[in-house]
Design an enzyme around this catalytic site. Sequence first.
Site, PDB file in Angstrom:
ATOM      1  N   THR A  66       0.830  -1.207   0.000  1.00  0.00           N
ATOM      2  CA  THR A  66       0.000   0.000   0.000  1.00  0.00           C
ATOM      3  C   THR A  66       0.869   1.263   0.000  1.00  0.00           C
ATOM      4  O   THR A  66       0.692   2.158  -0.832  1.00  0.00           O
ATOM      5  CB  THR A  66      -0.912   0.022   1.236  1.00  0.00           C
ATOM      6  OG1 THR A  66      -1.724  -1.149   1.223  1.00  0.00           O
ATOM      7  CG2 THR A  66      -1.812   1.241   1.228  1.00  0.00           C
ATOM      8  N   LEU A  67       1.821   1.330   0.934  1.00  0.00           N
ATOM      9  CA  LEU A  67       2.663   2.532   1.030  1.00  0.00           C
ATOM     10  C   LEU A  67       3.543   2.674  -0.207  1.00  0.00           C
ATOM     11  O   LEU A  67       3.587   3.731  -0.845  1.00  0.00           O
ATOM     12  CB  LEU A  67       3.582   2.440   2.260  1.00  0.00           C
ATOM     13  CG  LEU A  67       3.208   3.249   3.481  1.00  0.00           C
ATOM     14  CD1 LEU A  67       1.840   2.875   3.978  1.00  0.00           C
ATOM     15  CD2 LEU A  67       4.234   3.097   4.573  1.00  0.00           C
ATOM     16  N   VAL A 100       9.529   5.922   5.727  1.00  0.00           N
ATOM     17  CA  VAL A 100       8.157   6.097   6.236  1.00  0.00           C
ATOM     18  C   VAL A 100       7.623   4.776   6.797  1.00  0.00           C
ATOM     19  O   VAL A 100       6.421   4.631   6.998  1.00  0.00           O
ATOM     20  CB  VAL A 100       7.207   6.619   5.120  1.00  0.00           C
ATOM     21  CG1 VAL A 100       7.482   8.081   4.797  1.00  0.00           C
ATOM     22  CG2 VAL A 100       7.279   5.748   3.864  1.00  0.00           C
ATOM     23  N   ALA A 101       8.531   3.813   7.050  1.00  0.00           N
ATOM     24  CA  ALA A 101       8.079   2.482   7.474  1.00  0.00           C
ATOM     25  C   ALA A 101       8.154   2.331   8.993  1.00  0.00           C
ATOM     26  O   ALA A 101       7.208   2.663   9.717  1.00  0.00           O
ATOM     27  CB  ALA A 101       8.912   1.421   6.768  1.00  0.00           C
ATOM     28  N   ARG A 102       9.271   1.871   9.490  1.00  0.00           N
ATOM     29  CA  ARG A 102       9.543   1.788  10.919  1.00  0.00           C
ATOM     30  C   ARG A 102      11.007   2.118  11.118  1.00  0.00           C
ATOM     31  O   ARG A 102      11.867   1.719  10.322  1.00  0.00           O
ATOM     32  CB  ARG A 102       9.264   0.371  11.448  1.00  0.00           C
ATOM     33  CG  ARG A 102       7.785   0.038  11.624  1.00  0.00           C
ATOM     34  CD  ARG A 102       7.166   0.808  12.797  1.00  0.00           C
ATOM     35  NE  ARG A 102       5.776   0.462  13.022  1.00  0.00           N
ATOM     36  CZ  ARG A 102       4.734   1.105  12.474  1.00  0.00           C
ATOM     37  NH1 ARG A 102       4.931   2.128  11.662  1.00  0.00           N
ATOM     38  NH2 ARG A 102       3.499   0.728  12.754  1.00  0.00           N
ATOM     39  N   ASP A 117      10.340   9.838   8.899  1.00  0.00           N
ATOM     40  CA  ASP A 117       9.087   9.972   9.650  1.00  0.00           C
ATOM     41  C   ASP A 117       9.087   9.065  10.872  1.00  0.00           C
ATOM     42  O   ASP A 117       8.258   9.226  11.758  1.00  0.00           O
ATOM     43  CB  ASP A 117       7.907   9.606   8.731  1.00  0.00           C
ATOM     44  CG  ASP A 117       6.561   9.890   9.377  1.00  0.00           C
ATOM     45  OD1 ASP A 117       6.372  11.031   9.856  1.00  0.00           O
ATOM     46  OD2 ASP A 117       5.706   8.979   9.420  1.00  0.00           O
ATOM     47  N   GLU A 173      11.003   6.637  19.580  1.00  0.00           N
ATOM     48  CA  GLU A 173      10.035   7.722  19.339  1.00  0.00           C
ATOM     49  C   GLU A 173       9.373   8.112  20.654  1.00  0.00           C
ATOM     50  O   GLU A 173       9.058   7.217  21.453  1.00  0.00           O
ATOM     51  CB  GLU A 173       8.980   7.259  18.325  1.00  0.00           C
ATOM     52  CG  GLU A 173       9.581   7.013  16.953  1.00  0.00           C
ATOM     53  CD  GLU A 173       8.536   6.578  15.914  1.00  0.00           C
ATOM     54  OE1 GLU A 173       7.331   6.578  16.218  1.00  0.00           O
ATOM     55  OE2 GLU A 173       8.958   6.224  14.800  1.00  0.00           O
ATOM     56  N   HIS A 177       6.399  10.921  13.023  1.00  0.00           N
ATOM     57  CA  HIS A 177       5.563   9.740  12.737  1.00  0.00           C
ATOM     58  C   HIS A 177       4.140  10.196  12.379  1.00  0.00           C
ATOM     59  O   HIS A 177       3.157   9.787  13.008  1.00  0.00           O
ATOM     60  CB  HIS A 177       5.545   8.753  13.912  1.00  0.00           C
ATOM     61  CG  HIS A 177       5.172   7.368  13.507  1.00  0.00           C
ATOM     62  ND1 HIS A 177       5.686   6.238  14.092  1.00  0.00           N
ATOM     63  CD2 HIS A 177       4.318   6.920  12.544  1.00  0.00           C
ATOM     64  CE1 HIS A 177       5.161   5.158  13.524  1.00  0.00           C
ATOM     65  NE2 HIS A 177       4.316   5.553  12.580  1.00  0.00           N
TER      66      HIS A 177
END
Length: 305
Positions: free
Chosen positions: A143-144, A222-224, A248, A253, A272
Amino acid sequence: MDVSRLGVHDSVRAVCPPAVLAERLRVADADVSVVDDDVTGVDAVVTFGHVDAFVGLDWVHCIRAGYDDFPLDAYRDAGTVVTNSTGIHGTSVGETALGLMLSLARRLHEYRDAQTERSWTTPAWDTPFTLRDERLTVVGLGTLGGGIATRADAIGMRVDGVRRTPTRTPHTRTVYTPDRLHEAVADARFVAVAVPLTDATRGLIDADVLAAMRDDAYLVNVARGAVVDEDALIAALDADALAGAALDVFETEPLPESSPLWDLDDVLVTPHAAPLDRAYPEAVARIVRTTLRRDDGADVVNRVA
Ligand code: NDP
Ligand code: 7N6
């Protein structure tokens, strides 16, 4: 799924007020309430994070695509169905990733920084560039990754990708398997990371992969955070072995105040927040309502345990 009492856990406030999501879910045929960690009064919860007390419920729906912090074996042993929210972030994260790449190429972050100083400053003549014809490698084409590839292709970037399934996906030219990751990133001006965090992807973007990238390349994650070796990334940036990064997600975090990433000129830090979108609650509610309506024994949507 036969659920008569559905809880919306407080933790969903990371994307919207719990009451807003609860309201969207009230159209389903279940009694919906906002709950804290005490879930004795509900059969199922919609949640951002895992709480031990959820193990043993009939169903837990995670409002994120990533469920790497959920102890799936414990849920399976207890007979709790777990579902996630993959499928809803392609547009939001795709637009955010494109925006970050555009900022780095068109130097938009520099102008905003100068504006805060009321300073009329132009960059060195040879630093701005256009994304058209630049090469992008997207690692993870779900999706991403698909959302990023679609938008990058639309503005004329040359998009390659990496996934385990060796088939081309729309908007990509060459799709590599993970064993050819070094080759896949070698010519890219941008490498965008969009894989789930698993045993196979933890530390995937390590010092060797970063060294295989061009010196003028940018990493977009933008994943982890844990998919990228953050110390190796900082070392590569310090050594000018990479041009910059847009991040991100981070190993820790919120990103600690002491992190050198805050101060690097060509590093964009976002909290995030890549998928945040006022339409998020409705997108989650659509998935949850679909499963709530299933009384035909068919598989529930996005089941991960
Ligand atoms: P999908 O399941 O749709 O896509 C995952 C992709 O990764 C697939 O193309 C899969 O393809 C590929 N993949 C899986 N394992 C590997 C591997 N070892 N090497 C290379 N490719 C691999 O997930 P989403 O796109 O919805 O989300 C991806 C992740 O992004 C989430 O798990 C979450 O952690 C993170 N995320 C972060 C957000 C944020 O706020 N920044 C928002 C949403 C998601 P194949 O099976 O063929 O390998
Ligand atoms: C919401 C982030 C996911 O995995 O990390 C994201 O879907 C959600 C702020």
